[in-house]
Scaffold this motif. Structure first.
Motif, PDB file in Angstrom:
ATOM      1  N   ASN A 202       2.298 -73.264 -20.312  1.00 39.68           N
ATOM      2  CA  ASN A 202       3.213 -74.110 -19.546  1.00 39.68           C
ATOM      3  C   ASN A 202       2.470 -74.871 -18.458  1.00 39.68           C
ATOM      4  O   ASN A 202       2.694 -76.069 -18.277  1.00 39.68           O
ATOM      5  CB  ASN A 202       4.311 -73.251 -18.936  1.00 39.68           C
ATOM      6  CG  ASN A 202       5.226 -74.051 -18.034  1.00 39.68           C
ATOM      7  OD1 ASN A 202       5.802 -75.052 -18.447  1.00 39.68           O
ATOM      8  ND2 ASN A 202       5.333 -73.629 -16.772  1.00 39.68           N
TER       9      ASN A 202
ATOM     10  N   GLU B  14      10.141 -72.899 -19.471  1.00 42.35           N
ATOM     11  CA  GLU B  14       9.601 -74.146 -18.924  1.00 42.35           C
ATOM     12  C   GLU B  14       8.735 -74.854 -19.960  1.00 42.35           C
ATOM     13  O   GLU B  14       8.758 -76.085 -20.077  1.00 42.35           O
ATOM     14  CB  GLU B  14       8.783 -73.845 -17.661  1.00 42.35           C
ATOM     15  CG  GLU B  14       9.625 -73.579 -16.432  1.00 42.35           C
ATOM     16  CD  GLU B  14      10.313 -74.847 -15.964  1.00 42.35           C
ATOM     17  OE1 GLU B  14       9.616 -75.828 -15.631  1.00 42.35           O
ATOM     18  OE2 GLU B  14      11.562 -74.877 -15.973  1.00 42.35           O
ATOM     19  N   LEU B  15       7.945 -74.079 -20.707  1.00 42.78           N
ATOM     20  CA  LEU B  15       7.100 -74.668 -21.746  1.00 42.78           C
ATOM     21  C   LEU B  15       7.958 -75.411 -22.770  1.00 42.78           C
ATOM     22  O   LEU B  15       7.660 -76.562 -23.128  1.00 42.78           O
ATOM     23  CB  LEU B  15       6.282 -73.575 -22.438  1.00 42.78           C
ATOM     24  CG  LEU B  15       5.576 -73.973 -23.738  1.00 42.78           C
ATOM     25  CD1 LEU B  15       4.545 -75.057 -23.477  1.00 42.78           C
ATOM     26  CD2 LEU B  15       4.942 -72.755 -24.400  1.00 42.78           C
TER      27      LEU B  15
END
Length: 383
Positions: free
Chosen positions: A277, A309-310
């Motif tokens: 990420n 989030e990634l």
């Protein structure tokens, strides 16, 4: 095959313990080969009284002699396998930090990976020898892969742009005919084209941006070597703006080193954790023309950072127009280990996710530059 030769081969495979069963008498040359095999493959047994129990020990001169012996007895492909087995089975990694040993080995991608992993602890007097060994491997890989990469990518760039007013030599006849089928003249017995479709002339300005994000965790060692080489090749092409980023739990931008792939490799640090990420977040900052950008994430996708989030960043990149591709490996070493859940999640977001060999990477980049359907390309080209 004669029985005597069959028994001889079985004796060489099984070692001295098979003497009573095979009844094979080894020649002087065979005994030398047998001793080289014994030092490696019987060293773990440690059985007293057998010829193969001594191993290589901890003597650097003994290892150097053994390295010389196996190069004399076996072809280079077998030598590379035996060297790799010696590092894994006998723990002679430390000895590879000695210049005289490095000069004796048969260099290959796996040896380069080992040297890169030792980079931070390698004595200064060994580093120059290590660079020379790595340089020899890089030169061999460049001779095999670089020109093919440039040709494939250049061809894709030349055809990426279309024009409605092409010169005769630039006409795409297949597309022109298809576009003008309704203008067939029965009287003339031919198509009278209303418009021409052709390839645009080569543009010497930057036509595509390429971002390579390389996971440098220990399991990705071979991929790091190949990706760094391809990064240097792509970086040498004026029609591309290439960025190369390596990451573990931190992120390092090696774009300024792209003119020398050996410098790129020694700028990596194999091992450690993984924060994909964070790497993707950094790469987002490099992208100024999403519709003209190809981003290749090379990672086994074992995420130590924030998975949600990634995935959010990946979705945003795809929606912005970036051609995002996730390579689970860039190597010749067979099916890689990877996080299947994360791979599936990226695929669901429209990110083609698969492993690729170095031989196919030039064609992959050409397809990406043409903005072909990469999932379809992978299905057709990768087993």
């Amino acid at each position: 095959m004669p029985d005597d030769e069959r028994m001889r081969r079985w004796r060489m495979v099984l070692g001295s313990e098979a003497d009573p069963e095979t009844g094979s008498e080894l020649s002087s040359a065979d005994r030398s080969v047998d001793a080289a095999l014994a030092a490696l493959y019987d060293a773990e047994r440690g059985e007293p009284g057998t010829k193969r129990s001594a191993g290589l020990g901890s003597s650097a001169p003994r290892v150097a002699r053994w390295l010389g012996d196996i190069r004399q007895y076996f072809p280079s492909t077998v030598v590379q396998v035996m060297q790799r087995d010696a590092v894994e089975r006998l723990g002679i990694t430390r000895m590879l930090m000695e210049p005289e040993l490095l000069n004796a080995v048969e260099p290959d991608v796996h040896l380069v990976s080992t040297l890169l992993a030792l980079n931070e602890v390698m004595p200064e007097e060994t580093k120059q020898t290590a660079r020379e060994v790595v340089g020899r491997v890089v030169a061999e890989l460049e001779a095999r892969l670089a020109e093919r990469t440039r040709a494939a990518v250049t061809g894709a760039l030349d055809r990426a742009g279309r024009t409605g007013r092409p010169r005769h030599s630039d006409i795409d006849w297949d597309r022109t005919i298809r576009a003008n089928l309704k203008h067939f003249s029965p009287t003339l017995g031919t198509i009278v084209p209303d418009r021409l479709v052709g390839y645009a002339r080569r543009n010497h300005s930057v036509q595509r941006d390429v971002v390579l994000a390389i996971d440098q965790s220990g399991s990705m060692a071979e991929s790091v070597v190949y990706a760094s080489l391809f990064g240097a090749v792509l970086g040498s092409m004026r029609a591309l703006r290439t960025s190369l980023v390596v990451f573990d739990t931190s992120v390092v931008d090696l774009t300024e080193e792209l003119d020398d792939p050996v410098d790129v490799l020694f700028g990596t640090q194999l091992g450690g954790g993984t924060d994909i990420n964070r790497a993707v977040a950094y790469c987002e900052q490099l992208i100024t023309r999403p519709g003209e950008t190809v981003m290749v994430l090379i990672s086994d996708l074992y995420e130590g950072g924030i998975r949600e989030e990634l995935l959010r960043r990946a979705r945003n990149l795809v929606e912005s127009g970036v051609q995002l591709i996730a390579l689970l490996a860039l190597s010749d070493s067979g099916t890689p280990s990877y996080d299947a859940e994360n791979a599936a999640a990226l695929a669901d977001l429209g990110v083609p996710t698969f492993a690729c060999t170095p031989e196919l990477f030039p064609d992959l980049m050409a397809a990406a530059i043409r903005r072909d359907d990469i999932s379809a390309w992978a299905a057709s080209n990768i087993d």
